[in-house]
Design a protein around this motif. Structure first.
Motif, PDB file in Angstrom:
ATOM      1  N   MET A  75      -4.953   1.519   0.462  1.00 54.21           N
ATOM      2  CA  MET A  75      -4.079   2.663   0.222  1.00 54.21           C
ATOM      3  C   MET A  75      -2.654   2.136   0.322  1.00 54.21           C
ATOM      4  SD  MET A  75      -3.306   6.062   2.467  1.00 54.21           S
ATOM      5  CE  MET A  75      -2.057   5.228   3.424  1.00 54.21           C
ATOM      6  N   GLU A  76      -1.856   2.435  -0.679  1.00 49.33           N
ATOM      7  CA  GLU A  76      -0.474   1.964  -0.678  1.00 49.33           C
ATOM      8  C   GLU A  76       0.436   3.141  -0.992  1.00 49.33           C
ATOM      9  OE1 GLU A  76       1.921  -1.874  -2.254  1.00 49.33           O
ATOM     10  OE2 GLU A  76       0.486  -1.001  -3.645  1.00 49.33           O
ATOM     11  N   GLY A  77       1.576   3.190  -0.311  1.00 50.33           N
ATOM     12  CA  GLY A  77       2.495   4.282  -0.577  1.00 50.33           C
ATOM     13  C   GLY A  77       3.862   4.068   0.030  1.00 50.33           C
ATOM     14  N   ALA A  92       1.088   8.389  -1.342  1.00 54.75           N
ATOM     15  CA  ALA A  92       0.219   7.217  -1.343  1.00 54.75           C
ATOM     16  C   ALA A  92      -0.788   7.319  -2.473  1.00 54.75           C
ATOM     17  CB  ALA A  92      -0.495   7.086  -0.002  1.00 54.75           C
ATOM     18  N   ASN A  93      -1.443   6.198  -2.723  1.00 55.46           N
ATOM     19  CA  ASN A  93      -2.498   6.188  -3.724  1.00 55.46           C
ATOM     20  C   ASN A  93      -3.730   5.522  -3.131  1.00 55.46           C
ATOM     21  OD1 ASN A  93      -2.288   3.291  -4.062  1.00 55.46           O
ATOM     22  ND2 ASN A  93      -0.476   3.664  -5.297  1.00 55.46           N
ATOM     23  N   ALA A  94      -4.870   5.896  -3.681  1.00 57.10           N
ATOM     24  CA  ALA A  94      -6.130   5.259  -3.318  1.00 57.10           C
ATOM     25  C   ALA A  94      -6.461   4.279  -4.422  1.00 57.10           C
ATOM     26  CB  ALA A  94      -7.225   6.315  -3.177  1.00 57.10           C
ATOM     27  N   ILE A  95      -6.896   3.085  -4.026  1.00 54.65           N
ATOM     28  CA  ILE A  95      -7.194   2.031  -4.987  1.00 54.65           C
ATOM     29  C   ILE A  95      -8.676   1.696  -4.882  1.00 54.65           C
ATOM     30  CG2 ILE A  95      -6.665  -0.345  -5.670  1.00 54.65           C
ATOM     31  CD1 ILE A  95      -3.922   0.086  -4.183  1.00 54.65           C
ATOM     32  N   GLU A  97     -11.521  -0.875  -6.728  1.00 49.96           N
ATOM     33  CA  GLU A  97     -11.741  -2.007  -7.635  1.00 49.96           C
ATOM     34  C   GLU A  97     -10.461  -2.391  -8.371  1.00 49.96           C
ATOM     35  OE1 GLU A  97     -15.150  -1.040 -10.060  1.00 49.96           O
ATOM     36  OE2 GLU A  97     -16.458  -0.967  -8.312  1.00 49.96           O
ATOM     37  N   GLY A  98      -9.353  -2.416  -7.630  1.00 50.06           N
ATOM     38  CA  GLY A  98      -8.075  -2.869  -8.169  1.00 50.06           C
ATOM     39  C   GLY A  98      -7.305  -1.852  -8.996  1.00 50.06           C
ATOM     40  N   LYS A  99      -7.858  -0.654  -9.154  1.00 50.94           N
ATOM     41  CA  LYS A  99      -7.181   0.363  -9.960  1.00 50.94           C
ATOM     42  C   LYS A  99      -6.817   1.572  -9.107  1.00 50.94           C
ATOM     43  CE  LYS A  99     -10.193  -0.331 -13.816  1.00 50.94           C
ATOM     44  NZ  LYS A  99     -11.171   0.391 -14.591  1.00 50.94           N
ATOM     45  N   VAL A 100      -5.624   2.124  -9.344  1.00 54.75           N
ATOM     46  CA  VAL A 100      -5.235   3.375  -8.685  1.00 54.75           C
ATOM     47  C   VAL A 100      -6.106   4.479  -9.264  1.00 54.75           C
ATOM     48  CG1 VAL A 100      -3.391   5.059  -8.392  1.00 54.75           C
ATOM     49  CG2 VAL A 100      -2.863   2.634  -8.266  1.00 54.75           C
ATOM     50  N   VAL A 101      -6.792   5.222  -8.372  1.00 54.50           N
ATOM     51  CA  VAL A 101      -7.674   6.292  -8.841  1.00 54.50           C
ATOM     52  C   VAL A 101      -7.223   7.673  -8.376  1.00 54.50           C
ATOM     53  CG1 VAL A 101      -9.702   4.809  -9.078  1.00 54.50           C
ATOM     54  CG2 VAL A 101      -9.272   5.967  -6.902  1.00 54.50           C
ATOM     55  N   LEU A 102      -6.285   7.698  -7.437  1.00 55.50           N
ATOM     56  CA  LEU A 102      -5.884   8.967  -6.857  1.00 55.50           C
ATOM     57  C   LEU A 102      -4.499   8.820  -6.259  1.00 55.50           C
ATOM     58  CD1 LEU A 102      -7.260  11.757  -5.929  1.00 55.50           C
ATOM     59  CD2 LEU A 102      -7.601  10.604  -3.762  1.00 55.50           C
ATOM     60  N   GLU A 103      -3.638   9.802  -6.479  1.00 53.93           N
ATOM     61  CA  GLU A 103      -2.327   9.817  -5.839  1.00 53.93           C
ATOM     62  C   GLU A 103      -2.217  11.111  -5.038  1.00 53.93           C
ATOM     63  OE1 GLU A 103       0.619   9.287  -8.912  1.00 53.93           O
ATOM     64  OE2 GLU A 103      -0.111   7.283  -9.404  1.00 53.93           O
ATOM     65  N   HIS A 104      -1.597  11.007  -3.866  1.00 49.92           N
ATOM     66  CA  HIS A 104      -1.488  12.202  -3.022  1.00 49.92           C
ATOM     67  C   HIS A 104      -0.224  12.144  -2.175  1.00 49.92           C
ATOM     68  CE1 HIS A 104      -2.798   9.971   0.620  1.00 49.92           C
ATOM     69  NE2 HIS A 104      -3.574   9.317  -0.225  1.00 49.92           N
ATOM     70  N   GLN A 105       0.169  13.329  -1.697  1.00 52.87           N
ATOM     71  CA  GLN A 105       1.255  13.418  -0.728  1.00 52.87           C
ATOM     72  C   GLN A 105       0.680  14.034   0.540  1.00 52.87           C
ATOM     73  OE1 GLN A 105       4.915  16.155  -0.848  1.00 52.87           O
ATOM     74  NE2 GLN A 105       5.758  14.103  -1.119  1.00 52.87           N
TER      75      GLN A 105
END
Length: 155
Positions: A75-77, A92-95, A97-105
Motif C-alpha cells: 500500500m502506497e500513499g 493510498a492505493n492497494a497494489i 501483482e504490481g498494479k494499482v487496483v484500488l485508491e482510497h482516502q
C-alpha cells in the motif's frame, strides 16, 4: 463489503490516552506491530507523517493464510492532513501483482474522554480499477481485523 459500497466506517474505544492512540498511527515501529488483518505481518513500513509525506506499508501473508503464505500486498500513499493528536488523513492505493487496483482516502479521528480514546476510521474508495475484486471483497473484514489488533496493541 458489497461490491458497490465504496465507504467504510468503524469506531473503537480504547483505554489509552489520545496521544498514545495517535502515535500508534504515525510511528512506523508501532504500525508494524498492528497493521493488517490477522495472519499478516509487516516486513516494510515507511512513514513520513506530515502533509505530503509518504506512507508505504507492505503486508505479507503468514502461515495462518495457508495457500497465500508469502503473498505481499503493498500500500502506497501520501498524508493529506496531520492534526496531532486529533486527526490523520491519507490517500493510498492497494497494489496487487504490481498494479494499482484500488485508491482510497482514509480519515482517522481521535476523541478523548475520561482517559479513553474513541478512534473513528472513515475509508472512502475513490477509484476502483480492474483486478480490485479481491481487495474490495476483503476490505471490511480486513479493516475490522486490523482495528481490533490496534485496540489490543494499545491495551
Amino acid at each position: 463489503m458489497e461490491k458497490r459500497k465504496k465507504e467504510l466506517n468503524m469506531t473503537r474505544v480504547v483505554d489509552a490516552p489520545r496521544e498514545m492512540a495517535f502515535k500508534a498511527w504515525i510511528d512506523p515501529k508501532q504500525i508494524a506491530q498492528w497493521w493488517g488483518p490477522d495472519g499478516v505481518f509487516i516486513p516494510v513500513c515507511e512513514v513520513d507523517a506530515k502533509p505530503g509525506g509518504r506512507i508505504y506499508i507492505v503486508m505479507e501473508a503468514g502461515e495462518k493464510l495457508g495457500k497465500f503464505k508469502g503473498t505481499q500486498w503493498p500500500m502506497e500513499g501520501t498524508f493529506v492532513e496531520i492534526d496531532e493528536p486529533k486527526k490523520i488523513v491519507f490517500n493510498a492505493n492497494a497494489i496487487n501483482e504490481g498494479k494499482v487496483v484500488l485508491e482510497h482516502q482514509t480519515t482517522v479521528t481521535f476523541d478523548e474522554e475520561n482517559g479513553k480514546t474513541t478512534m473513528k476510521v472513515h475509508v472512502v474508495v475513490t477509484k476502483v480499477l480492474p483486478g480490485s475484486e479481491f481487495a474490495i471483497a476483503g476490505m471490511e473484514q480486513g479493516w475490522n481485523s486490523q482495528f481490533d489488533k490496534l485496540v489490543k496493541f494499545l491495551q
